[in-house]
Design a protein around this motif. Structure first.
Motif, short mmCIF file in Angstrom:
data_model
loop_
_atom_site.label_atom_id
_atom_site.label_comp_id
_atom_site.label_asym_id
_atom_site.label_seq_id
_atom_site.Cartn_x
_atom_site.Cartn_y
_atom_site.Cartn_z
N HIS A 154 0.83 -1.21 0.00
CA HIS A 154 0.00 0.00 0.00
C HIS A 154 0.86 1.26 0.00
CE1 HIS A 154 -3.21 2.80 1.05
NE2 HIS A 154 -2.45 3.22 2.05
N ILE A 155 1.91 1.27 0.82
CA ILE A 155 2.81 2.42 0.89
C ILE A 155 3.45 2.69 -0.47
CG2 ILE A 155 5.00 3.25 1.84
CD1 ILE A 155 4.23 1.79 4.45
N LYS A 156 3.92 1.63 -1.13
CA LYS A 156 4.56 1.79 -2.44
C LYS A 156 3.57 2.31 -3.48
CE LYS A 156 7.99 -1.72 -1.33
NZ LYS A 156 8.49 -3.09 -1.58
N ASN A 157 2.32 1.84 -3.41
CA ASN A 157 1.30 2.34 -4.32
C ASN A 157 1.05 3.82 -4.09
OD1 ASN A 157 -1.85 2.73 -4.99
ND2 ASN A 157 -1.00 1.09 -6.26
N GLU A 158 0.98 4.24 -2.83
CA GLU A 158 0.75 5.64 -2.50
C GLU A 158 1.91 6.53 -2.96
OE1 GLU A 158 -2.05 7.21 -0.86
OE2 GLU A 158 -2.80 5.33 -1.73
N LEU A 159 3.12 6.01 -2.90
CA LEU A 159 4.28 6.78 -3.35
C LEU A 159 4.22 7.02 -4.86
CD1 LEU A 159 7.15 5.16 -1.24
CD2 LEU A 159 6.16 7.45 -0.96
N VAL A 160 3.74 6.03 -5.61
CA VAL A 160 3.58 6.21 -7.07
C VAL A 160 2.52 7.26 -7.35
CG1 VAL A 160 2.90 5.09 -9.21
CG2 VAL A 160 4.37 3.88 -7.60
N VAL A 161 1.40 7.18 -6.64
CA VAL A 161 0.33 8.17 -6.81
C VAL A 161 0.85 9.57 -6.49
CG1 VAL A 161 -1.90 8.95 -5.91
CG2 VAL A 161 -1.51 6.51 -6.36
N ALA A 201 3.98 10.63 -6.62
CA ALA A 201 4.96 11.07 -7.61
C ALA A 201 4.28 11.55 -8.89
CB ALA A 201 5.93 9.92 -7.93
N ILE A 202 3.25 10.85 -9.31
CA ILE A 202 2.58 11.22 -10.56
C ILE A 202 1.65 12.42 -10.37
CG2 ILE A 202 0.98 10.43 -12.35
CD1 ILE A 202 2.08 7.61 -11.95
N GLY A 203 0.88 12.37 -9.30
CA GLY A 203 -0.14 13.41 -9.10
C GLY A 203 0.41 14.71 -8.55
N ARG A 204 1.05 14.67 -7.37
CA ARG A 204 1.48 15.92 -6.75
C ARG A 204 2.78 16.46 -7.34
NH1 ARG A 204 4.72 18.11 -3.04
NH2 ARG A 204 5.76 16.16 -2.57
N ILE A 205 3.76 15.56 -7.54
CA ILE A 205 5.05 16.02 -8.06
C ILE A 205 5.01 16.19 -9.57
CG2 ILE A 205 7.51 15.47 -8.23
CD1 ILE A 205 7.19 13.87 -5.61
N GLY A 206 4.47 15.18 -10.28
CA GLY A 206 4.39 15.25 -11.74
C GLY A 206 3.27 16.13 -12.24
N LYS A 207 2.26 16.39 -11.38
CA LYS A 207 1.12 17.26 -11.71
C LYS A 207 0.31 16.76 -12.90
CE LYS A 207 3.47 21.35 -9.83
NZ LYS A 207 2.87 21.16 -8.51
N TRP A 208 0.21 15.42 -13.03
CA TRP A 208 -0.68 14.87 -14.05
C TRP A 208 -2.11 15.01 -13.56
CZ3 TRP A 208 1.18 9.91 -16.94
CH2 TRP A 208 2.43 10.14 -17.50
N PRO A 209 -3.03 15.51 -14.41
CA PRO A 209 -4.40 15.76 -13.94
C PRO A 209 -5.23 14.49 -13.78
CG PRO A 209 -4.18 16.36 -16.25
CD PRO A 209 -2.80 16.00 -15.78
#
Length: 283
Positions: free
Chosen positions: A93-100, A102-110
């Motif tokens: 679960h932690i690893k899944n949240e880290l991917v989310v 990275a993509i959402g907050r850091i990468g700013k993918w909508p």
């Protein structure tokens, strides 16, 4: 805000990519190694900067339901892994949240979807590569992993995430090299020969390679000694050590490999099967 030396109660709100818990004090971010989301800990600052601080756990006031006893007896000191204090399901679960994150907050993918992290069929004894640190510390040679956040070597006798073959080879090499005249690297003096021992295995064939990373080009007597030890290790057939290589890294810093590599004994490659694919690779 509390002073640097004060103990503070922190509630963990998230996790970062280094598996540290994240807490906030009036907007000030505090990273807490070893803490899990939902926990309340009593912690003490060990580092404070303008925008964030680092604190270590003094005691756990409220424990997470996902906290488990680490399987490895060296876990608290060793820097080889970071999440053994969390159940395996929670690690996924932690690893899944880290991917989310990275993509959402850091990468700013909508808009995006992240599939659940797939569990491994083998939770322990799965890792097929290890980099051990060879250092002269405390008046003797030490071979193991760096302690968390330091260059102090933690010696081990077994790593539960390593392929058992690599644990066997580590113990074999440790005895052979430590009992020889070959010197280990002293970071403070910038002297000593062996910096790292790298081992890699093929999980399908149960064979392995080793590389000795040196701080400089060896003298003729040192090279002869390394060749002699290497031949003995490769000839010890029950351990399936296929070959030993020598790499020279005379540069500073933490990067392991140098530009020059040669074969000391045996072969320089492994074969691995992955489904229908046959792979051939080196150390």
């Amino acid at each position: 805000m509390s002073s640097f030396d004060d103990k503070v109660a922190l509630t963990i709100e998230g996790m970062d990519s280094k598996a540290r818990g994240i807490a906030r004090m009036d907007g000030y971010v505090v990273f807490v190694p070893g803490a899990l989301v939902g926990e309340t800990v009593m912690a003490k600052f060990v580092e404070r900067r303008k925008h964030y601080g680092i604190a270590v756990i003094e005691s756990i006031l409220k424990s997470s339901d996902y906290r488990v006893p680490p399987k490895c007896k060296y876990y608290e000191a060793c820097g080889g892994c970071d999440l053994q204090h969390a159940s395996y399901d929670h690690q996924l679960h932690i690893k899944n949240e880290l991917v989310v994150e990275a993509i959402g907050r850091i990468g700013k993918w909508p808009d995006f979807d992240v599939e659940p992290t797939l569990p491994s069929p083998q939770v322990w004894r799965y890792r097929n590569k290890a980099i051990f640190q060879a250092r002269y510390q405390g008046g003797r040679k030490k071979l193991g992993y760096f302690a968390k956040g330091t260059h102090e070597v933690v010696e081990i006798d077994d790593c539960p995430i390593l392929d058992p073959l690599l644990n066997d080879i580590y113990r074999l090499a440790k005895c052979a090299i430590e009992d020889s005249d070959i010197t280990f690297y002293d970071e403070h003096r910038g002297k000593g020969l062996v910096r790292n021992v790298v081992v890699r295995s093929s999980l399908s064939s149960q064979k392995a390679l080793m590389a000795l990373v040196l701080s400089r080009k060896p003298y003729p007597t040192e090279l002869n000694g390394l060749k002699r030890i290497s031949a003995q290790l490769v000839d010890d057939k029950p351990f399936n050590l296929q070959g030993i290589l020598l790499n020279i890294n005379a540069s500073g810093g933490n990067f392991v490999w140098g530009p020059s590599t040669l074969l000391l004994a045996g072969d320089d490659s492994l074969q691995e099967r992955l489904g229908a694919f046959e792979l051939c690779y080196g150390i």
